[in-house]
Design a protein around this motif. Structure first.
Motif, mmCIF file in Angstrom:
data_model
loop_
_atom_site.group_PDB
_atom_site.id
_atom_site.type_symbol
_atom_site.label_atom_id
_atom_site.label_comp_id
_atom_site.label_asym_id
_atom_site.label_seq_id
_atom_site.Cartn_x
_atom_site.Cartn_y
_atom_site.Cartn_z
ATOM 1 N N TRP A 192 -4.963 4.881 -4.490
ATOM 2 C CA TRP A 192 -4.484 5.240 -5.783
ATOM 3 C C TRP A 192 -4.555 4.167 -6.652
ATOM 4 C CZ3 TRP A 192 -0.733 3.751 -9.008
ATOM 5 C CH2 TRP A 192 -0.383 4.732 -10.292
ATOM 6 N N PHE A 193 -4.327 3.238 -6.444
ATOM 7 C CA PHE A 193 -4.125 1.866 -7.239
ATOM 8 C C PHE A 193 -5.478 1.549 -8.018
ATOM 9 C CE2 PHE A 193 -0.420 1.413 -4.947
ATOM 10 C CZ PHE A 193 0.582 1.169 -5.818
ATOM 11 N N VAL A 194 -6.688 1.706 -7.332
ATOM 12 C CA VAL A 194 -7.861 1.399 -7.727
ATOM 13 C C VAL A 194 -8.603 2.851 -8.411
ATOM 14 C CG1 VAL A 194 -9.426 2.029 -5.615
ATOM 15 C CG2 VAL A 194 -10.166 0.087 -7.116
ATOM 16 N N LEU A 195 -8.236 3.841 -7.937
ATOM 17 C CA LEU A 195 -8.418 5.025 -8.538
ATOM 18 C C LEU A 195 -7.876 5.151 -9.873
ATOM 19 C CD1 LEU A 195 -8.448 7.513 -5.486
ATOM 20 C CD2 LEU A 195 -10.446 6.493 -6.642
ATOM 21 N N LYS A 196 -6.632 4.964 -10.197
ATOM 22 C CA LYS A 196 -6.254 4.939 -11.430
ATOM 23 C C LYS A 196 -6.746 3.829 -12.434
ATOM 24 C CE LYS A 196 -3.253 6.806 -13.056
ATOM 25 N NZ LYS A 196 -3.184 8.158 -13.665
ATOM 26 N N MET A 197 -7.270 2.667 -11.925
ATOM 27 C CA MET A 197 -8.034 1.882 -12.712
ATOM 28 C C MET A 197 -9.209 2.413 -13.335
ATOM 29 S SD MET A 197 -7.831 -2.183 -11.609
ATOM 30 C CE MET A 197 -8.936 -1.803 -10.227
ATOM 31 N N HIS A 198 -9.874 3.046 -12.296
ATOM 32 C CA HIS A 198 -11.273 3.818 -12.725
ATOM 33 C C HIS A 198 -10.804 4.857 -13.659
ATOM 34 C CE1 HIS A 198 -14.837 5.115 -12.612
ATOM 35 N NE2 HIS A 198 -15.337 5.360 -11.440
#
Length: 105
Positions: free
Chosen positions: A28-34
């Protein structure tokens, strides 16, 4: 300074996730950054004449650009915290200054 800012974003994000029943797994954390970078890019495209304005003024878009930049910063800090990344140390290594005082090494 970055650690405290990251902790403040973490508290706000945790409260938001609990309120809206969002499960924040590791991805979730990397996807939200994207996602946030995509939203920032969309606003940038509008500001630079590469996207439809949909009735938004330049002032509206600049406000949105500011908001999306804040979102992206928050999610970068959340990603760093989630992955035990010491951003201050990384900045010193990569950018050759201490973020707490802004002076070169």
């Amino acid at each position: 300074m970055l650690k405290q800012l990251g902790e403040a974003f973490s508290r706000a994000s945790t409260a938001y996730a609990e309120t809206h029943r969002i499960e924040r797994d590791r991805d979730w954390f990397v996807l939200k950054m994207h996602e946030e970078l995509g939203e920032l890019t969309q606003i940038w495209n509008k500001l630079t004449g590469r996207g439809r304005l949909k009735g938004q003024s330049q002032a509206d878009l600049h406000h949105l650009l500011s908001d999306e930049t804040a979102d992206l910063l928050g999610h970068v800090l959340l990603f760093a915290e989630q992955n035990d990344i010491d951003l201050a140390a990384a900045i010193e290594r990569k950018w050759k200054f201490r973020p707490s005082i802004g002076t070169p090494l």
